[in-house]
Design an enzyme around this catalytic site. Structure first.
Site, PDB file in Angstrom:
ATOM      1  N   GLU A 162       0.547  -1.259   0.098  1.00 25.08           N
ATOM      2  CA  GLU A 162      -0.038  -0.334   0.079  1.00 25.08           C
ATOM      3  C   GLU A 162       0.611   1.660   0.379  1.00 25.08           C
ATOM      4  OE1 GLU A 162      -2.545  -0.436   3.126  1.00 25.08           O
ATOM      5  OE2 GLU A 162      -3.954  -2.175   2.440  1.00 25.08           O
ATOM      6  N   ASN A 204       1.997  -5.042  -3.258  1.00 21.87           N
ATOM      7  CA  ASN A 204       0.455  -5.122  -3.203  1.00 21.87           C
ATOM      8  C   ASN A 204      -0.245  -3.802  -2.987  1.00 21.87           C
ATOM      9  OD1 ASN A 204      -1.078  -7.367  -1.787  1.00 21.87           O
ATOM     10  ND2 ASN A 204      -1.513  -6.541  -0.713  1.00 21.87           N
ATOM     11  N   HIS A 241     -10.528  -5.200  -2.448  1.00 15.88           N
ATOM     12  CA  HIS A 241     -11.507  -5.959  -1.475  1.00 15.88           C
ATOM     13  C   HIS A 241     -12.727  -4.789  -2.253  1.00 15.88           C
ATOM     14  CE1 HIS A 241      -9.075  -7.011   1.554  1.00 15.88           C
ATOM     15  NE2 HIS A 241      -8.433  -5.979   2.124  1.00 15.88           N
ATOM     16  N   GLU A 270      -6.817 -11.290  -1.817  1.00 12.34           N
ATOM     17  CA  GLU A 270      -7.447 -10.068  -0.398  1.00 12.34           C
ATOM     18  C   GLU A 270      -8.237 -10.565  -0.596  1.00 12.34           C
ATOM     19  OE1 GLU A 270      -5.853  -6.699   1.976  1.00 12.34           O
ATOM     20  OE2 GLU A 270      -3.664  -7.782   1.374  1.00 12.34           O
ATOM     21  N   ASP A 272     -11.954 -10.148  -1.470  1.00  7.95           N
ATOM     22  CA  ASP A 272     -13.798  -9.921  -0.956  1.00  7.95           C
ATOM     23  C   ASP A 272     -14.730  -8.906  -1.475  1.00  7.95           C
ATOM     24  OD1 ASP A 272     -12.585  -7.853   0.815  1.00  7.95           O
ATOM     25  OD2 ASP A 272     -12.883  -8.612   2.530  1.00  7.95           O
TER      26      ASP A 272
HETATM   27  O1  9MR Z   1      -8.134  -7.845   8.068  1.00 10.81           O
HETATM   28  C1  9MR Z   1      -6.832  -7.309   8.821  1.00 10.81           C
HETATM   29  C2  9MR Z   1      -7.779  -6.999   9.819  1.00 10.81           C
HETATM   30  O2  9MR Z   1      -7.773  -7.663  10.800  1.00 10.81           O
HETATM   31  C3  9MR Z   1      -7.114  -5.810  10.311  1.00 10.81           C
HETATM   32  O3  9MR Z   1      -7.427  -5.204  11.754  1.00 10.81           O
HETATM   33  C4  9MR Z   1      -6.345  -4.445   9.765  1.00 10.81           C
HETATM   34  C5  9MR Z   1      -5.285  -3.612  10.103  1.00 10.81           C
HETATM   35  O4  9MR Z   1      -4.566  -2.908   9.519  1.00 10.81           O
HETATM   36  O5  9MR Z   1      -5.756  -5.138   8.361  1.00 10.81           O
HETATM   37  C6  9MR Z   1      -6.317  -5.745   7.942  1.00 10.81           C
HETATM   38  O6  9MR Z   1      -6.020  -6.170   7.001  1.00 10.81           O
HETATM   39  C7  9MR Z   1      -5.026  -5.641   5.664  1.00 10.81           C
HETATM   40  C8  9MR Z   1      -4.137  -5.817   5.123  1.00 10.81           C
HETATM   41  O7  9MR Z   1      -3.280  -6.260   5.836  1.00 10.81           O
HETATM   42  C9  9MR Z   1      -4.000  -5.026   4.395  1.00 10.81           C
HETATM   43  N1  9MR Z   1      -4.911  -4.579   3.218  1.00 10.81           N
HETATM   44  C10 9MR Z   1      -6.081  -4.210   3.492  1.00 10.81           C
HETATM   45  C11 9MR Z   1      -6.849  -6.002   4.991  1.00 10.81           C
HETATM   46  C12 9MR Z   1      -7.532  -4.649   5.366  1.00 10.81           C
HETATM   47  O8  9MR Z   1      -7.744  -3.992   6.015  1.00 10.81           O
END
Ligand code: 9MR
Length: 454
Positions: A162, A204, A241, A270, A272
């Site tokens: 990111e 990513n 997402h 990722e 969804d």
């Molecule tokens: O799913 C993850 C969630 O449990 C955490 O609280 C969050 C914290 O930043 O991160 C989520 O996963 C993220 C991923 O690491 C990077 N891309 C976005 C995902 C969804 O927020």
């Protein structure tokens, strides 16, 4: 009785009790399998994987683990390998929760995507306030230490996560890491390559799905620049997402194809999609079809198993409901993966195995027969499939020869000997055909099989 048979054909080889008794081998062509019944098995038919994010604290939940073990062949730690989790104090590393996930995956014959080595978010407190050279060095040390610790166990790392800004700029996101200099991303990739030369190294990001968006173009230009200058990058992860405000773009296939044309693999990392019913199912189908239509789209990972496991559970964005039942979206994904079988091979080069030898054993009348059939082949790996007849209660050993390694399995939950060369497979409720991927390391010989009634 053990029968050793030199193969004279590239088709499936069967040794039967009858053949063994007669002292002869029978060569039988096995047709391609029918529709697969799990996501992983269906994806494997075109050489792809189907993965999920996993949370370590759910590995005691039997419904969760049951679906994980059955359906997926790639695992991403949802939070446990991030910077705050793995280096809570500077130079003090903590891998126990990451290890729980990695060990579970590997014990089940699944591969692991590492997520994530360097990111502006989820930094440990000590890092958040750092800047300049001290931060650059701390970041590089983190990349080196974590990638070294997991060396040999990671299929692909999200090296940098990111780093691009949302909106119309197409440029980098401001962050403490970005302020250490624009070259921080390539520095992270070089450190990761030095630490684990065999892991694929990915950039990513999210909101990079629509080809016409400035952010997508910005990431594209970075990857193009990295490839032209020899910065070690192997893949680009598209988080994917989606929801009604950020729907699956109609040009998704174009985006994936254009990135792949730069000479990198692309992966959906990722996935969804918020929603329900047939509308959600259709959008999932579109994403899967976009990946299947791009030879270098090597796999898809969904960001959790049941809706209740999701980071945005109220949007019910996943393939299983809170009770673990398959949703319409599951069926559409499975069907889309199955319809790709044999029609969308990945690009990586096809090389023929050389003079394979295989062994089958059929211990007694009323015993069982294990039939090996070749699957797809790539430059670095090939698929094999074993079909067992004679019993539904079989125990098949699959022995590979060094430097081969079995890196994925489907339709069985195997155990391994200490060398890792001998896999013992038993039925796991998915019938009498199971499969595996062998990373061949230059040795294309077929595995040896034995079959006995369990
Ligand atoms: O799913 C993850 C969630 O449990 C955490 O609280 C969050 C914290 O930043 O991160 C989520 O996963 C993220 C991923 O690491 C990077 N891309 C976005 C995902 C969804 O927020």
């Amino acid at each position: 009785m053990t029968l050793t048979v030199k193969s004279v054909s590239r088709v499936a080889l069967v040794s039967t009790l009858v053949a063994a008794a007669a002292g002869a081998a029978v060569l039988v062509a096995t047709p391609a399998s029918g529709a697969a019944s799990t996501l992983a098995a269906a994806a494997q038919q075109s050489g792809r994987y189907f993965g999920t994010a996993v949370a370590a604290n759910k590995l005691g939940d039997s419904t969760y683990v049951g679906i994980l073990n059955r359906e997926f062949d790639m695992v991403t730690a949802e939070n446990e390998m991030k910077m705050d989790a793995t280096e809570p104090n500077q130079n003090q590393f903590s891998f126990s929760n990451g290890d729980r996930i990695v060990n579970h995956a590997r014990n089940q014959g699944k591969r692991v995507r590492g997520h994530a080595l360097a990111w502006h978010s989820q930094q440990p407190g000590w890092m958040q306030n750092m800047s300049g050279t001290a931060l650059r060095n701390a970041m590089l040390n983190h990349v080196t230490q974590v990638a070294t610790y997991y060396k040999g166990k990671i299929y692909a790392w999200d090296v940098v996560n990111e780093a691009y800004a949302d909106g119309s700029s197409g440029g980098r996101r401001d962050s403490n890491l970005q302020r250490t200099g624009n070259d921080w991303i390539e520095a992270a990739f070089r450190a990761a390559r030095a630490a684990d030369p065999n892991a694929k190294l990915c950039y990513n990001d999210y909101n990079t799905d629509n080809w016409s968006h400035a952010k997508t173009q910005g990431v594209y230009r970075m990857v193009q620049d990295f490839k032209s200058r020899g910065v070690p990058i192997d893949c680009v992860g598209f988080q994917a997402h989606f929801n009604s405000g950020n729907p699956v773009p109609s040009n998704y296939h174009t985006t994936l194809q254009n990135f792949a044309a730069l000479g990198v693999d692309v992966q959906i990392t990722e996935l969804d999609i918020e929603g329900s019913g047939s509308s959600q199912a259709q959008q999932y189908q579109g994403v899967v079809q976009a990946c299947l239509a791009v030879a270098r789209c090597t796999g898809i990972t969904v960001w959790g198993i049941r809706d209740s496991d999701s980071w945005r559970s109220s949007g019910t964005p996943l393939l299983f409901d809170g009770s673990g039942n398959k949703k319409a979206a599951y069926t559409s994904v499975l069907n889309a993966l199955n319809s790709a079988s044999g029609t969308n091979p990945t690009t990586t080069s096809q090389t023929s195995p050389t003079g394979p030898t295989t062994t089958s054993s059929n211990p007694d009348p009323g015993g069982c027969t294990a039939t090996y059939a070749e699957g797809q082949k790539w430059s670095d790996r090939f698929n094999g499939q074993v079909t067992v007849s004679g019993t539904n209660n079989w125990v098949v050993t699959v022995t590979v020869s060094s430097p081969q390694r079995i890196i994925a399995t489907w339709n069985t939950s195997p155990t391994w000997d200490s060398s890792g060369n001998v896999m013992t497979a038993r039925p796991n409720g998915n019938g009498n055909t199971f499969g595996f991927t062998i990373q061949h390391g230059g040795n294309w010989s077929w595995p040896s099989l034995t079959c006995r009634v369990g």
